[in-house]
Design a protein around this motif. Sequence first.
Motif, PDB file in Angstrom:
ATOM      1  N   ASP A 293       3.576 141.705   9.663  1.00  0.00           N
ATOM      2  CA  ASP A 293       3.273 140.615  10.601  1.00  0.00           C
ATOM      3  C   ASP A 293       4.306 139.504  10.504  1.00  0.00           C
ATOM      4  O   ASP A 293       4.657 138.886  11.526  1.00  0.00           O
ATOM      5  CB  ASP A 293       1.877 140.059  10.330  1.00  0.00           C
ATOM      6  CG  ASP A 293       0.766 141.036  10.682  1.00  0.00           C
ATOM      7  OD1 ASP A 293       1.019 141.925  11.518  1.00  0.00           O
ATOM      8  OD2 ASP A 293      -0.333 140.922  10.109  1.00  0.00           O
ATOM      9  N   ILE A 294       4.775 139.222   9.300  1.00  0.00           N
ATOM     10  CA  ILE A 294       5.820 138.209   9.114  1.00  0.00           C
ATOM     11  C   ILE A 294       7.089 138.654   9.841  1.00  0.00           C
ATOM     12  O   ILE A 294       7.723 137.872  10.567  1.00  0.00           O
ATOM     13  CB  ILE A 294       6.110 137.986   7.618  1.00  0.00           C
ATOM     14  CG1 ILE A 294       4.859 137.500   6.878  1.00  0.00           C
ATOM     15  CG2 ILE A 294       7.270 137.013   7.435  1.00  0.00           C
ATOM     16  CD1 ILE A 294       4.344 136.160   7.315  1.00  0.00           C
ATOM     17  N   ILE A 295       7.458 139.896   9.660  1.00  0.00           N
ATOM     18  CA  ILE A 295       8.683 140.412  10.270  1.00  0.00           C
ATOM     19  C   ILE A 295       8.599 140.332  11.789  1.00  0.00           C
ATOM     20  O   ILE A 295       9.586 140.017  12.468  1.00  0.00           O
ATOM     21  CB  ILE A 295       8.930 141.856   9.794  1.00  0.00           C
ATOM     22  CG1 ILE A 295       9.289 141.858   8.302  1.00  0.00           C
ATOM     23  CG2 ILE A 295      10.044 142.518  10.607  1.00  0.00           C
ATOM     24  CD1 ILE A 295       9.342 143.239   7.680  1.00  0.00           C
ATOM     25  N   GLU A 296       7.421 140.580  12.354  1.00  0.00           N
ATOM     26  CA  GLU A 296       7.260 140.601  13.805  1.00  0.00           C
ATOM     27  C   GLU A 296       7.466 139.239  14.456  1.00  0.00           C
ATOM     28  O   GLU A 296       7.776 139.175  15.652  1.00  0.00           O
ATOM     29  CB  GLU A 296       5.878 141.139  14.167  1.00  0.00           C
ATOM     30  CG  GLU A 296       5.746 142.643  14.024  1.00  0.00           C
ATOM     31  CD  GLU A 296       4.388 143.139  14.478  1.00  0.00           C
ATOM     32  OE1 GLU A 296       3.470 142.299  14.599  1.00  0.00           O
ATOM     33  OE2 GLU A 296       4.248 144.345  14.712  1.00  0.00           O
ATOM     34  N   ILE A 297       7.271 138.153  13.710  1.00  0.00           N
ATOM     35  CA  ILE A 297       7.407 136.831  14.337  1.00  0.00           C
ATOM     36  C   ILE A 297       8.833 136.308  14.307  1.00  0.00           C
ATOM     37  O   ILE A 297       9.121 135.275  14.910  1.00  0.00           O
ATOM     38  CB  ILE A 297       6.466 135.797  13.674  1.00  0.00           C
ATOM     39  CG1 ILE A 297       6.870 135.536  12.220  1.00  0.00           C
ATOM     40  CG2 ILE A 297       5.008 136.223  13.786  1.00  0.00           C
ATOM     41  CD1 ILE A 297       6.102 134.401  11.561  1.00  0.00           C
ATOM     42  N   ILE A 298       9.744 137.011  13.646  1.00  0.00           N
ATOM     43  CA  ILE A 298      11.135 136.550  13.561  1.00  0.00           C
ATOM     44  C   ILE A 298      11.827 136.857  14.894  1.00  0.00           C
ATOM     45  O   ILE A 298      11.874 138.018  15.322  1.00  0.00           O
ATOM     46  CB  ILE A 298      11.879 137.247  12.405  1.00  0.00           C
ATOM     47  CG1 ILE A 298      11.134 137.042  11.080  1.00  0.00           C
ATOM     48  CG2 ILE A 298      13.311 136.733  12.328  1.00  0.00           C
ATOM     49  CD1 ILE A 298      10.969 135.601  10.655  1.00  0.00           C
ATOM     50  N   PRO A 299      12.370 135.861  15.575  1.00  0.00           N
ATOM     51  CA  PRO A 299      12.900 136.090  16.924  1.00  0.00           C
ATOM     52  C   PRO A 299      14.267 136.771  16.962  1.00  0.00           C
ATOM     53  O   PRO A 299      14.594 137.400  17.967  1.00  0.00           O
ATOM     54  CB  PRO A 299      12.989 134.670  17.508  1.00  0.00           C
ATOM     55  CG  PRO A 299      13.161 133.778  16.313  1.00  0.00           C
ATOM     56  CD  PRO A 299      12.357 134.427  15.211  1.00  0.00           C
ATOM     57  N   GLU A 300      15.057 136.659  15.906  1.00  0.00           N
ATOM     58  CA  GLU A 300      16.392 137.238  15.926  1.00  0.00           C
ATOM     59  C   GLU A 300      16.337 138.761  15.793  1.00  0.00           C
ATOM     60  O   GLU A 300      15.338 139.330  15.349  1.00  0.00           O
ATOM     61  CB  GLU A 300      17.250 136.675  14.780  1.00  0.00           C
ATOM     62  CG  GLU A 300      17.497 135.177  14.852  1.00  0.00           C
ATOM     63  CD  GLU A 300      16.529 134.385  13.989  1.00  0.00           C
ATOM     64  OE1 GLU A 300      16.935 133.330  13.486  1.00  0.00           O
ATOM     65  OE2 GLU A 300      15.371 134.831  13.819  1.00  0.00           O
ATOM     66  N   SER A 301      17.448 139.405  16.144  1.00  0.00           N
ATOM     67  CA  SER A 301      17.578 140.855  15.974  1.00  0.00           C
ATOM     68  C   SER A 301      18.140 141.159  14.592  1.00  0.00           C
ATOM     69  O   SER A 301      19.020 140.449  14.096  1.00  0.00           O
ATOM     70  CB  SER A 301      18.508 141.430  17.038  1.00  0.00           C
ATOM     71  OG  SER A 301      17.964 141.261  18.329  1.00  0.00           O
ATOM     72  N   PHE A 302      17.644 142.225  13.972  1.00  0.00           N
ATOM     73  CA  PHE A 302      18.116 142.637  12.655  1.00  0.00           C
ATOM     74  C   PHE A 302      17.715 144.082  12.437  1.00  0.00           C
ATOM     75  O   PHE A 302      16.805 144.603  13.101  1.00  0.00           O
ATOM     76  CB  PHE A 302      17.542 141.742  11.547  1.00  0.00           C
ATOM     77  CG  PHE A 302      16.050 141.589  11.614  1.00  0.00           C
ATOM     78  CD1 PHE A 302      15.205 142.488  10.979  1.00  0.00           C
ATOM     79  CD2 PHE A 302      15.480 140.542  12.335  1.00  0.00           C
ATOM     80  CE1 PHE A 302      13.828 142.361  11.057  1.00  0.00           C
ATOM     81  CE2 PHE A 302      14.097 140.402  12.427  1.00  0.00           C
ATOM     82  CZ  PHE A 302      13.269 141.309  11.781  1.00  0.00           C
ATOM     83  N   ASN A 303      18.396 144.739  11.523  1.00  0.00           N
ATOM     84  CA  ASN A 303      18.053 146.136  11.223  1.00  0.00           C
ATOM     85  C   ASN A 303      17.820 146.367   9.734  1.00  0.00           C
ATOM     86  O   ASN A 303      17.720 147.515   9.296  1.00  0.00           O
ATOM     87  CB  ASN A 303      19.135 147.087  11.745  1.00  0.00           C
ATOM     88  CG  ASN A 303      20.527 146.717  11.253  1.00  0.00           C
ATOM     89  OD1 ASN A 303      20.686 146.218  10.132  1.00  0.00           O
ATOM     90  ND2 ASN A 303      21.542 146.941  12.079  1.00  0.00           N
ATOM     91  N   LYS A 304      17.738 145.283   8.984  1.00  0.00           N
ATOM     92  CA  LYS A 304      17.530 145.382   7.541  1.00  0.00           C
ATOM     93  C   LYS A 304      16.766 144.143   7.091  1.00  0.00           C
ATOM     94  O   LYS A 304      16.989 143.045   7.612  1.00  0.00           O
ATOM     95  CB  LYS A 304      18.897 145.469   6.844  1.00  0.00           C
ATOM     96  CG  LYS A 304      18.864 145.647   5.342  1.00  0.00           C
ATOM     97  CD  LYS A 304      20.314 145.765   4.832  1.00  0.00           C
ATOM     98  CE  LYS A 304      20.400 145.908   3.326  1.00  0.00           C
ATOM     99  NZ  LYS A 304      21.816 146.015   2.867  1.00  0.00           N
ATOM    100  N   VAL A 305      15.862 144.308   6.117  1.00  0.00           N
ATOM    101  CA  VAL A 305      15.060 143.193   5.613  1.00  0.00           C
ATOM    102  C   VAL A 305      15.224 143.099   4.097  1.00  0.00           C
ATOM    103  O   VAL A 305      15.061 144.096   3.383  1.00  0.00           O
ATOM    104  CB  VAL A 305      13.569 143.359   5.962  1.00  0.00           C
ATOM    105  CG1 VAL A 305      12.742 142.223   5.354  1.00  0.00           C
ATOM    106  CG2 VAL A 305      13.382 143.419   7.473  1.00  0.00           C
ATOM    107  N   VAL A 306      15.526 141.883   3.619  1.00  0.00           N
ATOM    108  CA  VAL A 306      15.718 141.647   2.192  1.00  0.00           C
ATOM    109  C   VAL A 306      14.817 140.501   1.756  1.00  0.00           C
ATOM    110  O   VAL A 306      14.852 139.413   2.346  1.00  0.00           O
ATOM    111  CB  VAL A 306      17.191 141.301   1.876  1.00  0.00           C
ATOM    112  CG1 VAL A 306      17.356 140.985   0.387  1.00  0.00           C
ATOM    113  CG2 VAL A 306      18.115 142.441   2.285  1.00  0.00           C
ATOM    114  N   LEU A 307      14.007 140.734   0.730  1.00  0.00           N
ATOM    115  CA  LEU A 307      13.179 139.690   0.138  1.00  0.00           C
ATOM    116  C   LEU A 307      13.927 139.072  -1.043  1.00  0.00           C
ATOM    117  O   LEU A 307      14.407 139.795  -1.917  1.00  0.00           O
ATOM    118  CB  LEU A 307      11.840 140.260  -0.333  1.00  0.00           C
ATOM    119  CG  LEU A 307      10.724 140.403   0.714  1.00  0.00           C
ATOM    120  CD1 LEU A 307      11.137 141.333   1.832  1.00  0.00           C
ATOM    121  CD2 LEU A 307       9.433 140.861   0.064  1.00  0.00           C
ATOM    122  N   GLN A 308      14.000 137.744  -1.057  1.00  0.00           N
ATOM    123  CA  GLN A 308      14.716 137.045  -2.126  1.00  0.00           C
ATOM    124  C   GLN A 308      13.735 136.326  -3.042  1.00  0.00           C
ATOM    125  O   GLN A 308      13.904 135.176  -3.413  1.00  0.00           O
ATOM    126  CB  GLN A 308      15.747 136.086  -1.523  1.00  0.00           C
ATOM    127  CG  GLN A 308      16.819 136.837  -0.734  1.00  0.00           C
ATOM    128  CD  GLN A 308      17.940 135.955  -0.269  1.00  0.00           C
ATOM    129  OE1 GLN A 308      17.733 135.013   0.490  1.00  0.00           O
ATOM    130  NE2 GLN A 308      19.146 136.250  -0.719  1.00  0.00           N
TER     131      GLN A 308
END
Length: 290
Positions: free
Chosen positions: A231-246
């Motif tokens: 759900d967090i990822i779905e609200i991000i408006p930019e385009s991306f193809n990889k997700v990194v948690l810091q």
Amino acid sequence: MIADYSKDKALFEKCITFVDEIFPGCKQFALKGMHYGASWSDASIPFVIEDKGKIVAHVGVLPLTVVLNGNIHQTAAIHAVGVNPIDRGKGYFKQLMNEVMDYVKQNYESSFLMTQKPYLFRNYPYTIMLPEYDFVLKESGFSSKKGDLRYLNLDNSDDFALLNKLLPKSLPLSNQFSFNGKNAITLFILNSMYGKIGYSDRLGTIVLHQVIDNTLYLREIVSQNEQKLSDIIEIIPESFNKVVLQFCPDRFLNENEYTAILARPENCVMVSPEFKFNEKYFRYPEVYSC
């Protein structure tokens, strides 16, 4: 010696001016934070040496409450360590650090510091928490957006009130290692006030993120309710193809859902022997840098 901002009205100005000479820009940073209720003088305990009414050495102690290995843990960050260049070699650094070591040992369960020069602290009981890791989500193919993410304006009274409503009662970012409490809020504001603070009305959640080279970097998630990472990822408006948690990902991902890769933080974290991290992968959430 230990000092008290509340008993000396001129002390904060003297301290922050001195620290600004060692770390340029620090004074402007601190004063802007005070405008948003993130007060250096309320959070930090100063240890100073003066010569003829002028500060020649300073060490700050910042009490912090953290979640460590699933338990509430009282620690202290040692920060803003500096000696006037023309007064170096006179033993002021050693004098203040020895006093600080005694103080934190008596008053907190542990202590830590962040530095780009760990060799300066080789004579003190601190070890470097390396390596640190980022956590790459194994899932791919992010496309459709249900984004209602907007960015808070801290100069807007409603947005500022919303931030201060959410932060004190937010769930821990991680049960392995995360921050809470009043001074953690101070650090959050100080380290995010120059950037974008994203907020979803639908989720009631603050998200600190960046998208660089088609990679989404999640830095902090602030919510009073359990949230799914999807759900967090779905609200991000930019385009991306990889997700990194810091940050330590235990509240959002199982170990088989991510790949741990070496992180490259700007500062290394050094911890006292009492600070014992029992998990496999450590990550310091940089929005709480100090």
